[in-house]
Scaffold this motif. Structure first.
Motif, PDB file in Angstrom:
ATOM      1  N   CYS A 180       2.684  27.280-119.070  1.00 32.35           N
ATOM      2  CA  CYS A 180       3.721  26.657-119.048  1.00 32.35           C
ATOM      3  C   CYS A 180       3.824  25.496-119.781  1.00 32.35           C
ATOM      4  O   CYS A 180       2.982  24.915-120.025  1.00 32.35           O
ATOM      5  CB  CYS A 180       3.804  26.126-117.150  1.00 32.35           C
TER       6      CYS A 180
ATOM      7  N   CYS B  76       6.907  27.352-115.636  1.00 32.62           N
ATOM      8  CA  CYS B  76       6.399  28.021-114.317  1.00 32.62           C
ATOM      9  C   CYS B  76       7.605  27.682-113.301  1.00 32.62           C
ATOM     10  O   CYS B  76       8.282  26.911-113.050  1.00 32.62           O
ATOM     11  CB  CYS B  76       4.874  27.857-114.025  1.00 32.62           C
TER      12      CYS B  76
ATOM     13  N   CYS C 109       3.266  22.134-117.488  1.00 29.83           N
ATOM     14  CA  CYS C 109       1.981  21.946-116.664  1.00 29.83           C
ATOM     15  C   CYS C 109       0.899  22.800-117.082  1.00 29.83           C
ATOM     16  O   CYS C 109      -0.193  22.623-116.633  1.00 29.83           O
ATOM     17  CB  CYS C 109       2.460  21.871-115.266  1.00 29.83           C
TER      18      CYS C 109
ATOM     19  N   ASN D  84       0.293  25.599-116.209  1.00 30.02           N
ATOM     20  CA  ASN D  84      -0.108  26.651-115.207  1.00 30.02           C
ATOM     21  C   ASN D  84       0.376  28.057-115.803  1.00 30.02           C
ATOM     22  O   ASN D  84       1.089  28.178-116.948  1.00 30.02           O
ATOM     23  CB  ASN D  84       0.883  26.558-114.155  1.00 30.02           C
TER      24      ASN D  84
ATOM     25  N   CYS E   4       7.358  24.077-111.662  1.00 27.99           N
ATOM     26  CA  CYS E   4       7.910  23.060-112.458  1.00 27.99           C
ATOM     27  C   CYS E   4       9.462  23.250-112.226  1.00 27.99           C
ATOM     28  O   CYS E   4      10.193  22.308-112.622  1.00 27.99           O
ATOM     29  CB  CYS E   4       7.543  23.269-114.020  1.00 27.99           C
TER      30      CYS E   4
HETATM   31 ZN   LIG Z   1       4.756  24.303-114.874  1.00 29.66          ZN
END
Ligand SMILES: [Zn+2]
Ligand SMILES: [Zn+2]
Lengths: 191, 191
Positions: free
Chosen positions: B53, B65, B56, B58, B68
């Motif tokens: 992502c 993601c 973040c 992820n 978010c």
């Molecule tokens: Zn994210």
């Protein structure tokens, strides 16, 4: 959760003895090591196309396996094993120079596996040109049921032996060390 | 041994904690369960294409993601985790409604991992629009080194908290049960 991660975890959990936690750990490792992961995927796809040897049911890339093709192997002695794990184990120890027959299972009425599921007709055919059949099967209810079935099927026309005593009762054949295996081979006795 | 079986065993042995015996067992299982095996191979090939992502880090299938993108999540609280195992664990327990930042590692001079390897500039950028940073890191030398680095980097401009005491010293965060985790979240304290 991310769909493709979830799918990967879900399919890896099907492997024997792999739970949610291990599947997640392996999946994350695979994602973080994409070169190795691609190699594993490629190797799986190749390996599932392996065939079973037309003569002995060992795994092979062609129709007949290297052991059956090897003219230095003694074709008159057939060692019957449940799985190719045992074959691989014996081969890596270099203590046996005959050929094999892989059953890919044992007779087990409880699990619904009967003689007809084991391709024993092929073993009977192979036995006609052999002098000795060694039954290298686990000392379990299923192993002994299968051994007895094969003995009855071959009907006294051939020498049938089993590994020598010395193997502990109920012990799994694939856990034995080289010396035990070698001794069991040397001292094999008729049924 | 058969080349493609050998290749498969060789590549599976690279997985963490898998030795020769397990690799052989899994390889034979895969060969005997070719439909599942093909599915695993396909899922590996899809999963290695997962991206991180942009906000973040992820894992996700697109650029940003689901966490978010989710407007119901509290963007002013950022939970910093080492691996997405912790994120997945927290998400499955439904005890946290903020967002995350995944470090994909910890500062570890011994292993040659330094602050520059952790993408901390992006965390600093995200922190500018947040009210609180929760450092959900292992209580280890590396975890504490990384926490201290982040505290120094954010330089008193934001509230930084950690999970409440109650987590045993040296305990791995991913092994904790729901109650312990929930309590640790509720009682989080400033650094
Ligand atoms: Zn994210
Ligand atoms: Zn063969």
């Amino acid at each position: 959760m991310i769909k493709s991660l979830e799918n990967l975890i879900g399919s890896m959990k099907k492997l024997p003895g792999i739970g949610e936690k291990s599947a997640l750990r392996y999946a994350l490792w695979l994602i973080n090591n994409s070169q190795d992961a691609k190699e594993i995927a490629k190797n799986i796809e190749t390996a599932v196309n392996l065939k079973k040897c037309k003569i002995c049911r060992n795994l092979c890339e062609d129709d007949v396996c290297d052991i059956c093709l090897d003219s230095s192997r003694d074709k008159s002695t057939i060692c019957v094993v449940e799985t190719i794990e045992t074959l691989i184990n014996l081969e890596s120890q270099h203590i046996y120079n005959g050929v094999y027959f892989v059953l890919w299972g044992l007779i087990s009425p409880l699990e619904g596996i009967y003689a007809k599921d084991l391709d024993l007709d092929k073993l009977k055919e192979n036995a006609q040109s052999a002098k000795e059949i060694i039954l290298m099967l686990d000392d379990s209810i299923e192993g002994n049921l299968t051994a007895q079935y094969i003995i009855d099927m071959l009907d006294g026309n051939i020498k049938i032996t089993k590994p020598a005593s010395g193997i502990p009762v109920g012990y799994n054949i694939n856990s034995l060390d080289r010396l035990t295996l070698q001794k069991a081979f040397q001292n094999r006795i008729p049924y």
